[in-house]
Design a protein around this motif. Structure first.
Motif, PDB file in Angstrom:
ATOM      1  N   GLY A  83       2.888   1.612  -3.645  1.00 16.98           N
ATOM      2  CA  GLY A  83       1.367   1.991  -4.277  1.00 16.98           C
ATOM      3  C   GLY A  83       1.491   3.798  -4.759  1.00 16.98           C
ATOM      4  N   ASP A  84       1.298   3.816  -3.282  1.00 15.72           N
ATOM      5  CA  ASP A  84       1.467   5.863  -3.084  1.00 15.72           C
ATOM      6  C   ASP A  84       2.141   6.025  -2.696  1.00 15.72           C
ATOM      7  N   ALA A  85       3.288   5.431  -3.130  1.00 20.02           N
ATOM      8  CA  ALA A  85       4.934   6.458  -2.947  1.00 20.02           C
ATOM      9  C   ALA A  85       4.790   6.449  -4.854  1.00 20.02           C
ATOM     10  N   LEU A  88       2.469   6.687  -7.262  1.00 18.64           N
ATOM     11  CA  LEU A  88       1.431   8.010  -7.110  1.00 18.64           C
ATOM     12  C   LEU A  88       2.182   9.163  -6.560  1.00 18.64           C
ATOM     13  N   ALA A  89       2.525   8.872  -5.857  1.00 19.13           N
ATOM     14  CA  ALA A  89       3.107  10.676  -5.435  1.00 19.13           C
ATOM     15  C   ALA A  89       4.398  10.995  -6.791  1.00 19.13           C
ATOM     16  N   ARG A 145       0.644  -1.320  -0.258  1.00 19.94           N
ATOM     17  CA  ARG A 145      -0.460  -0.009   0.540  1.00 19.94           C
ATOM     18  C   ARG A 145       0.900   1.218   0.104  1.00 19.94           C
ATOM     19  N   TRP A 146       2.061   1.360   0.917  1.00 21.99           N
ATOM     20  CA  TRP A 146       3.021   2.170   0.321  1.00 21.99           C
ATOM     21  C   TRP A 146       3.406   2.601  -0.397  1.00 21.99           C
TER      22      TRP A 146
END
Length: 102
Positions: free
Chosen positions: A32-34, A36-37, A29-30
């Motif tokens: 994936g967020d990274a 996207l960022a 999850r982290w």
């Protein structure tokens, strides 16, 4: 005392950084967020990685210069340079991963 303390502290920081990278790499999850960022501003997101590579080169130069000058604490610069390379490599690894299917 600094001849011993600085290299040991540098190794401790390197070990903690490597442990943090391994811990973060296991959290999808982290990641994936990274991703996207990093995808939001691809060029601007990779500037810190390039800067870290430059910092690593400067740290190696400082370490070599310190050792040549006779300071035993110069060994402490090499783990810090490796830490910068690990962080830059982790950022590039995240940026190069394919996006998960939606």
């Amino acid at each position: 005392m600094a001849d011993v303390l600085f290299p040991i502290a540098s190794l401790a920081v390197l070990v903690l950084t490597a442990a943090g990278v391994v811990w973060r790499a296991g959290n999808e999850r982290w990641i994936g967020d990274a991703q996207l960022a990093l995808n939001a501003r691809p060029f601007l997101a990779l500037i810190p990685a390039a800067f870290l590579a430059l910092v690593a080169a400067v740290l190696v130069i400082l370490g070599v210069a310190s050792l040549v000058a006779g300071f035993g604490a110069g060994w402490g610069f090499f783990p810090l340079a490796l830490e910068a390379v690990i962080i830059a490599g982790f950022t590039l690894w995240i940026a190069g991963r394919p996006f998960p299917p939606a």
